[in-house]
Design a protein around this motif. Structure first.
Motif, short mmCIF file in Angstrom:
data_model
loop_
_atom_site.label_atom_id
_atom_site.label_comp_id
_atom_site.label_asym_id
_atom_site.label_seq_id
_atom_site.Cartn_x
_atom_site.Cartn_y
_atom_site.Cartn_z
N ASN A 42 41.90 41.62 28.49
CA ASN A 42 43.25 41.16 28.77
C ASN A 42 43.23 39.74 29.33
O ASN A 42 42.19 39.09 29.42
CB ASN A 42 43.96 42.14 29.73
CG ASN A 42 43.21 42.25 31.05
OD1 ASN A 42 42.16 41.65 31.25
ND2 ASN A 42 43.77 43.04 31.96
N THR A 44 43.69 38.69 32.40
CA THR A 44 42.97 38.56 33.66
C THR A 44 41.47 38.36 33.43
O THR A 44 40.85 37.46 33.99
CB THR A 44 43.20 39.79 34.54
OG1 THR A 44 44.60 39.93 34.81
CG2 THR A 44 42.44 39.67 35.87
N VAL A 45 40.89 39.21 32.58
CA VAL A 45 39.46 39.10 32.29
C VAL A 45 39.15 37.78 31.59
O VAL A 45 38.17 37.09 31.90
CB VAL A 45 39.01 40.30 31.44
CG1 VAL A 45 37.56 40.11 30.99
CG2 VAL A 45 39.15 41.60 32.22
N GLY A 67 33.05 40.73 29.67
CA GLY A 67 34.34 41.10 30.20
C GLY A 67 35.11 42.00 29.25
O GLY A 67 35.14 41.75 28.04
N HIS A 69 38.48 45.34 29.12
CA HIS A 69 39.60 45.99 29.81
C HIS A 69 40.00 47.23 29.03
O HIS A 69 40.21 47.18 27.82
CB HIS A 69 40.79 45.02 29.90
CG HIS A 69 42.04 45.66 30.47
ND1 HIS A 69 42.19 45.95 31.81
CD2 HIS A 69 43.18 46.08 29.84
CE1 HIS A 69 43.38 46.51 31.99
NE2 HIS A 69 43.99 46.60 30.83
N PRO A 74 39.80 49.31 34.09
CA PRO A 74 40.58 48.08 33.89
C PRO A 74 39.91 46.87 34.52
O PRO A 74 39.23 46.98 35.53
CB PRO A 74 41.91 48.41 34.57
CG PRO A 74 41.55 49.42 35.61
CD PRO A 74 40.42 50.23 35.06
N ASN A 75 40.15 45.71 33.90
CA ASN A 75 39.65 44.43 34.43
C ASN A 75 38.18 44.54 34.80
O ASN A 75 37.78 44.41 35.96
CB ASN A 75 40.47 43.99 35.65
CG ASN A 75 41.95 43.88 35.34
OD1 ASN A 75 42.33 43.55 34.20
ND2 ASN A 75 42.79 44.15 36.31
N ASN A 76 37.35 44.76 33.81
CA ASN A 76 35.94 45.09 34.01
C ASN A 76 35.04 43.90 33.70
O ASN A 76 35.23 43.20 32.70
CB ASN A 76 35.55 46.27 33.12
CG ASN A 76 34.37 47.04 33.66
OD1 ASN A 76 34.32 47.34 34.85
ND2 ASN A 76 33.42 47.34 32.81
N ILE A 95 37.73 43.93 38.81
CA ILE A 95 38.54 42.85 39.37
C ILE A 95 39.83 43.45 39.94
O ILE A 95 40.65 43.98 39.19
CB ILE A 95 38.88 41.79 38.30
CG1 ILE A 95 37.61 41.29 37.62
CG2 ILE A 95 39.66 40.63 38.91
CD1 ILE A 95 37.86 40.47 36.39
#
Length: 281
Positions: A42, A44-45, A67, A69, A74-76, A95
Motif C-alpha cells: 500500500n 504506507t509501505v 515491503g 501489505h 498490514p504494513n509489513n 509499521i
C-alpha cells in the motif's frame, strides 16, 4: 560430458574482473541494500521504502528489505542480510505509525551523508532478537567506512529506541549554533522519516553459522601485546613494572614549612643516627 566440479576460467578481461570482485576480501566493501516492493504493497509501505532508499544505495545486495501489505499482516516490512549468497537473518516488522520526509517541512541532509547511530533501550543488549536487529540496522545505515570525519560533516542523527515491545526510529538534522566559545552549541531538528515499529516474526541463523559469519581472517586480527588492555570505550591502558623505590630519598621542594624542627632531629639521633664526633685537640 564435463565434470561438475571443474573450475571454468574466464575467457575475457571483463569476466575476470567480475569474478575477482566476487572473491573473498580481507576488508569487505560497504554493504548495500536491495529494496523490494511486494505486489500488494500500500501507500504506507511504498513511502517507507522510498524514504529508506534515500539513505542507502543498491548494487551489492548483501542486505535486503521487502515491503508488503495484507489483512493478516498490514504494513509489513521484512529486513534481512545475506552471508555467502544465503539468507542469514530475517526479521519481520510491522509499521504502526509513519511520518514521511515530505510531511516534515524542514531542511534535509544531503544524500549520502554518513549518520550517527544511537540505540537506546536495554532490549538491544538483553534480547538476542533485538541484538540481531541492531546489527541489521547498523549495516543498513552506517554508510562507508572513513578514517576521519570533520565536525561540520556530523549533521545527521538516526535514533532507535526499544521500549515496551516497540522500536521507535527518529531522524534528526544536527544544527551547530554559536555558543560564544570554540565548541558550538548543538541542536537537533526533526527532519523525518519517523517510524513506530513492532517486531513480529523472526528467522535467525544458528549459532554456528552466525559465528562463522563473524569470523575474521588471521591477517586482520591485531597482534596481542603484553600489559596492554582496552575498556569498552576503546581507551588504551598500559601496565609497567618498576622496582621498589625508597621514597625517603625523594627530592622535594625546599620550603620553610617542611624543614625539620630541633625536637625531630634529636629524636632521629636517639634512634641510631649519631652526631658527628668532634676532633680532639
Amino acid at each position: 560430458m564435463e565434470p561438475l566440479d571443474r573450475v571454468l576460467k574466464p575467457k575475457t578481461k571483463r569476466a575476470k574482473r567480475f569474478l575477482e570482485k566476487r572473491e573473498p576480501k580481507l576488508t569487505e566493501n560497504t554493504k548495500n541494500a536491495m529494496l523490494i516492493k511486494g505486489g500488494n504493497a500500500n501507500l504506507t509501505v511504498t513511502g517507507v521504502l522510498k524514504d529508506i532508499e534515500f539513505f542507502s544505495k543498491k548494487s551489492d545486495c548483501s542486505l535486503f528489505m521487502f515491503g508488503s501489505h495484507n489483512k493478516k499482516r498490514p504494513n509489513n516490512l521484512i529486513i534481512g542480510c545475506m552471508f555467502d549468497y544465503h539468507v542469514l537473518d530475517m526479521i519481520e516488522l510491522g509499521i504502526e505509525k509513519f511520518v514521511s520526509l515530505k510531511e516534515i517541512k524542514n531542511s534535509k541532509c544531503p544524500e549520502g551523508t554518513k549518520p550517527m547511530l544511537i540505540f537506546a533501550g536495554d532490549m538491544f543488549d538483553l534480547s538476542e532478537e533485538y541484538r540481531r536487529l541492531k546489527s541489521l540496522l547498523i549495516d543498513f545505515f552506517r554508510g562507508p567506512t572513513v578514517p576521519y570525519v570533520r565536525l561540520a560533516g556530523l549533521e545527521h542523527v538516526l535514533h532507535f529506541t526499544a521500549l515496551d515491545g516497540k522500536i521507535y526510529m527518529r531522524s534528526y538534522k544536527v544544527l551547530l549554533k554559536k555558543s560564544g566559545c570554540k565548541i558550538p552549541r548543538i541542536e537537533l531538528e526533526d527532519m523525518g522519516p519517523s517510524l513506530d515499529l513492532v517486531m513480529r516474526r523472526t528467522h535467525l541463523a544458528s549459532d554456528d553459522l552466525y559465528k562463522l559469519s563473524l569470523k575474521q581472517p588471521k591477517a586482520l586480527k591485531p597482534k596481542k601485546k603484553k600489559n596492554i588492555s582496552r575498556d569498552v570505550f576503546g581507551t588504551t591502558y598500559g601496565r609497567i613494572h618498576m622496582k621498589k623505590q625508597d621514597l625517603g630519598k625523594l627530592q622535594t621542594r625546599k620550603m620553610k614549612g617542611l624543614r625539620k624542627r630541633p625536637a625531630e632531629r634529636i629524636t632521629e639521633d636517639s634512634e641510631g643516627i649519631s652526631p658527628k664526633k668532634t676532633k680532639s685537640a
